[in-house]
Design an enzyme around this catalytic site. Structure first.
Site, PDB file in Angstrom:
ATOM      1  N   GLU B  10       1.453   0.730   3.787  1.00  0.00           N
ATOM      2  CA  GLU B  10       2.233   0.065   3.691  1.00  0.00           C
ATOM      3  C   GLU B  10       2.074  -1.206   3.932  1.00  0.00           C
ATOM      4  O   GLU B  10       1.553  -2.626   4.584  1.00  0.00           O
ATOM      5  CB  GLU B  10       3.112  -0.148   5.288  1.00  0.00           C
ATOM      6  N   TYR B  84      12.005   0.761   3.636  1.00  0.00           N
ATOM      7  CA  TYR B  84      12.601   0.537   4.614  1.00  0.00           C
ATOM      8  C   TYR B  84      12.843  -0.673   4.922  1.00  0.00           C
ATOM      9  O   TYR B  84      12.182  -1.394   4.515  1.00  0.00           O
ATOM     10  CB  TYR B  84      12.580   1.266   5.576  1.00  0.00           C
ATOM     11  N   ASP B  86      11.958  -3.139   8.139  1.00  0.00           N
ATOM     12  CA  ASP B  86      10.982  -2.812   9.962  1.00  0.00           C
ATOM     13  C   ASP B  86      10.823  -4.384  10.079  1.00  0.00           C
ATOM     14  O   ASP B  86      10.575  -5.043   9.727  1.00  0.00           O
ATOM     15  CB  ASP B  86       9.540  -2.402   9.501  1.00  0.00           C
ATOM     16  N   GLU B  91      10.113  -3.410   4.330  1.00  0.00           N
ATOM     17  CA  GLU B  91       9.080  -2.830   4.248  1.00  0.00           C
ATOM     18  C   GLU B  91       8.353  -1.627   2.444  1.00  0.00           C
ATOM     19  O   GLU B  91       9.152  -0.588   2.767  1.00  0.00           O
ATOM     20  CB  GLU B  91       8.142  -2.405   5.341  1.00  0.00           C
ATOM     21  N   SER B  93       6.387   1.568   1.829  1.00  0.00           N
ATOM     22  CA  SER B  93       5.006   2.842   1.714  1.00  0.00           C
ATOM     23  C   SER B  93       4.642   3.280   0.777  1.00  0.00           C
ATOM     24  O   SER B  93       5.211   4.237   0.426  1.00  0.00           O
ATOM     25  CB  SER B  93       5.624   3.813   3.091  1.00  0.00           C
ATOM     26  N   THR B  94       3.641   2.907  -0.150  1.00  0.00           N
ATOM     27  CA  THR B  94       3.589   3.952  -0.400  1.00  0.00           C
ATOM     28  C   THR B  94       3.303   5.498  -0.577  1.00  0.00           C
ATOM     29  O   THR B  94       3.243   5.290   1.168  1.00  0.00           O
ATOM     30  CB  THR B  94       2.202   3.821  -1.392  1.00  0.00           C
ATOM     31  N   HIS B 148      -0.927  -2.246   5.710  1.00  0.00           N
ATOM     32  CA  HIS B 148      -1.483  -2.005   6.682  1.00  0.00           C
ATOM     33  C   HIS B 148      -1.858  -0.388   5.511  1.00  0.00           C
ATOM     34  O   HIS B 148      -1.078  -0.309   4.730  1.00  0.00           O
ATOM     35  CB  HIS B 148      -0.847  -1.256   6.919  1.00  0.00           C
ATOM     36  N   ASN B 150      -3.813   3.617   5.129  1.00  0.00           N
ATOM     37  CA  ASN B 150      -4.185   4.660   5.935  1.00  0.00           C
ATOM     38  C   ASN B 150      -4.517   5.498   5.618  1.00  0.00           C
ATOM     39  O   ASN B 150      -4.641   5.945   4.070  1.00  0.00           O
ATOM     40  CB  ASN B 150      -2.577   5.311   5.946  1.00  0.00           C
TER      41      ASN B 150
END
Lengths: 67, 496, 178
Positions: B10, B84, B86, B91, B93-94, B148, B150
């Site tokens: 992200e 989106y 944030d 932002e 996010s893959t 970030h 994950n």
């Protein structure tokens, strides 16, 4: 993966069956040299694209914290 | 055997509205809306739309409000990503990716989406205004925003063990995945540090914790698995920098996947590598581009960051021999991670300029040193701070990074394909494909579910609780056999 | 929902509950025994304490909305941030209904603490007076603590997707596919 020792603090890594051509590091080096050679041209170019008033540009870049 | 390390990134982008009113929330919304709205104009049919539905190849996440001018757009794209606003940043996010190489591709697709967004925004902005996006993590004035990662993990592994055993990696991996920064900006970091390996390191104040915006912890405890919570954990990693060098992203994710898989399989071996003072250590490593500084381990050893990384690499090589590469991206990707890991450590040890094509902080430092030489500048000259910032500018005509001959791992065509199509090896495939085919019938899309409106009550919620299912292999034939979403829903549940 | 600048705190909530949940209501005899030692008034007081504690807990389960302010800050609002006298009245009414249903099913008679706890959740899920999170015009009525304009609202209510926009949602089985 064949058993091999990682070469630490020694010049380019060698691996079994691949002794003459430590391709990995050589590629990295070539990349590095290429980069150095191109740096001069690049600096000329950068002088052109760099934001004109560096001080103001840097000062105006203010963000809200995120996450 | 460790759970395959499904992974994602992200990125919160820095945003500058030139000639605008300086409200970053509004600018971010405008940017994201311009892109998502542009998809609508690309020929999707609105004719028989029900208000609230969306036939634009994307869906809103969750039960979200209808579009209004001020609201923060929140879209799920046909490549399975989420795009989106944030806080006050756009932002991206893959989608969930099956391995580090695929994640590089989708991270790059995100850059392309932001570039397209900037162009789309330019179309709707008044003359003289422009929204510009930076892929970095700080404004140089003490404000940081995140990138970030994950990783999918087995729920059975105690979190305390993960936190203890991953710490050494999180403190030291910046030697190859730091994005580089001129100067320091927090009270904790020394004012006399001209250049740091990492944008983010100096912002970390705790070892382990839930926060992401205050008192940032090196290991984040957020526990939202977005998957079956009985089986899985999603490790949320907030300690990284956003990378532009593809090799840096590849190594950041690839090496972390290895370390986590080893933790899961209890294969990290001994002695345990645990920094005695992680917070101090991460800043200390960041502040020393000579890479000579040593950090204390709890067993009394003092070791350099490169020393830690060499030990982790040795253990990873052994792990690959003993347990294979199934959990870390498979044979090809896993082996490539090990090869490049070794290569980059060698390069860093010999001469960091050798890896300027692979490592952001080295690329940036080389550029800055050369510029300093040419113009005879001191480290506190604002032109160097400007170079630093402009390294991350995503506009092709301004980006300094793009002018550097760094090494690429994925072709341009593959990146462009990833802008619209999902990865094939995770549930993102199902999400993206459904959106591409039947967006008008999808009332909401989320990481772990899709809700279909088939025109009759009730709405149908399709749970996707396993990130490793819903792949092309699992659902490709099924999707191809369905002409309508109603057929899909019927066949999913074994009817029809 | 009326905008209430001052919402009842725990003590005030307990007082309001006491107005609607009175010792003369049919209470579960077991609860009266267990909580009040046979004294309905004591039992009611204990039930109210438990209910208020549940309603005012600020934890994961009681998260209700996430609001985003104009400046990008976010804030989590909990059940307690929407507590009102009307809501408390509704909770007691729902609890009575649950008790009646149980009596009809032959599963014991009288109000239990669990009826009140269950009713809190239902009340937040179904209360039509709560701000409609899909309507931006309603957002201004959410009394955010920061005094700044709310630009976005997200529902956090656990188990929230059983209904959406008044429509029920059915979970689809996914067999070998997902």
């Amino acid at each position: 993966m064949a058993e091999r020792e990682l070469k630490r603090r020694t010049a380019p890594s060698t691996r079994e069956g691949d002794e003459e051509e430590p391709a990995a590091s050589a590629q990295g080096e070539r990349q590095g040299e290429k980069l150095k050679a191109e740096l001069d041209d690049l600096l000329d170019e950068i002088d052109e694209v760099l934001e004109e008033n560096a001080e103001e540009f840097v000062r105006n870049y203010v963000q809200k914290g995120g996450e | 055997m460790a759970v395959p390390k499904v992974c994602g990134i992200e990125t919160e982008f820095g945003i500058q509205h030139l000639g605008g009113d300086g409200n970053p929330v509004a600018s971010s919304s405008l940017l994201v809306n311009a892109y998502v709205g542009g998809l609508a104009r690309a020929g999707w049919d609105f004719e028989d739309e029900q208000p609230g539905n969306d036939a634009r190849g994307f869906a809103r996440e969750g039960a979200l409000p209808p579009e209004v001018e001020t609201h923060l757009v929140n879209a799920v794209l046909t490549n399975g990503a989420r795009y989106y606003v944030d806080h006050a940043h756009p932002e991206y996010s893959t989608p969930e990716c099956p391995d580090a190489l695929e994640l590089v591709r989708y991270d790059r697709a995100g850059e392309e989406i932001l570039r397209r967004s900037m162009r789309a925004a330019a179309q709707v902005l008044p003359p003289g205004q422009r929204i510009v996006v930076y892929k970095n993590n700080s404004d140089g004035k003490g404000n940081s925003y995140g990138c970030h990662e994950n990783y999918l993990m087995d729920r059975a592994v105690p979190f305390s063990r993960i936190a203890r055993q991953v710490m050494a990696h999180f403190v030291t991996r910046q030697v190859f995945c730091g994005a580089g920064k001129v100067g320091t900006e927090t009270a904790q970091a020394g004012a006399d540090v001209p250049y740091q390996l990492s944008q983010r390191a100096e912002f970390f104040e705790e070892e382990v914790g839930l926060e992401t915006t205050l008192k940032r912890p090196i290991v984040n405890t957020r526990d939202e698995p977005h998957a079956d919570p009985q089986r899985y954990r999603r490790l949320h990693v907030i300690v990284g920098d956003a990378n532009l060098c593809e090799v840096a992203t590849f190594l950041k994710v690839g090496t972390t996947a290895f370390v986590l898989a080893m933790i899961e399989d209890e294969a990290l071996g001994s002695p345990e590598l645990v920094p005695a003072n992680p917070v101090q250590a991460i800043r200390q490593v960041a502040a020393d581009p000579s890479l000579k500084t040593t950090i204390d381990l709890t067993d009394g050893r003092r070791i350099s960051a490169l020393g830690v990384q060499w030990e982790l690499l040795e253990r990873a090589v052994k792990y690959a021999e003993d347990q294979g590469l199934g959990a870390v991206g498979g044979e090809a990707v896993g082996r490539e991670v090990l090869r490049r890991w070794e290569e980059v450590l060698h390069g860093l040890e010999t001469d960091p300029t050798e890896v300027a094509g692979q490592v952001d902080w080295c690329a940036k430092l080389q550029l800055i040193e050369a510029y300093r030489d040419r113009h005879g500048l001191d480290w506190d000259d604002q032109r160097l701070a400007a170079l630093d910032l402009q390294y991350h500018d995503l506009r092709p005509e301004r980006s300094l990074f793009q002018r550097l001959p760094t090494e690429h791992l994925v072709g341009e065509e593959a990146v462009l394909e990833a802008v619209g199509s999902p990865p094939r090896g995770t549930r993102a495939y199902f999400r993206g494909q459904c959106l591409a085919r039947w967006a008008s019938a999808i009332t909401s899309a989320n990481w772990d579910s899709l809700v279909f409106d088939l025109g009759t009550d009730p709405l149908r919620r399709v749970p996707m609780m396993d990130p490793l299912r819903g792949t092309a292999e699992h659902v490709g034939a099924l999707l191809d056999s369905c002409a309508t979403p109603a057929q899909l829903v019927a066949r999913l549940s074994g009817r029809g | 929902m009326k905008i209430k600048i001052e919402r009842p705190d725990e003590q005030a909530a307990a007082q309001i509950f006491a107005r609607y949940l009175t010792p003369d209501l049919p209470l579960d005899p077991g609860e009266v025994e267990r909580l009040g030692g046979g004294d309905p008034a004591k039992a009611v007081a204990a039930m109210i304490d438990a209910t208020v504690a549940e309603m005012y807990r600020a934890d994961e389960e009681n998260k209700f909305l996430e609001v985003t302010y104009q400046n990008g800050d976010k804030e989590i609002l909990y059940f307690r941030d929407f507590a009102s006298g009307a809501m408390i009245e509704n909770i007691v009414r729902r609890a009575k209904k649950l008790a009646i249903k149980r009596a009809i099913a032959g599963e014991g008679s009288g109000i239990r603490t669990e009826d009140l706890l269950e009713s809190i959740r239902r009340e937040y899920k179904e209360n039509e007076d709560l701000p409609n999170t899909t309507n931006p015009d309603d957002w201004a009525r959410i009394s955010g603590k920061k005094g700044e304009r709310i630009v976005y609202v997200r529902t956090l209510l656990a188990d929230r997707d059983e209904t959406r926009g008044g429509r029920s949602i059915e979970r689809v089985g996914t067999g070998q596919y997902l």
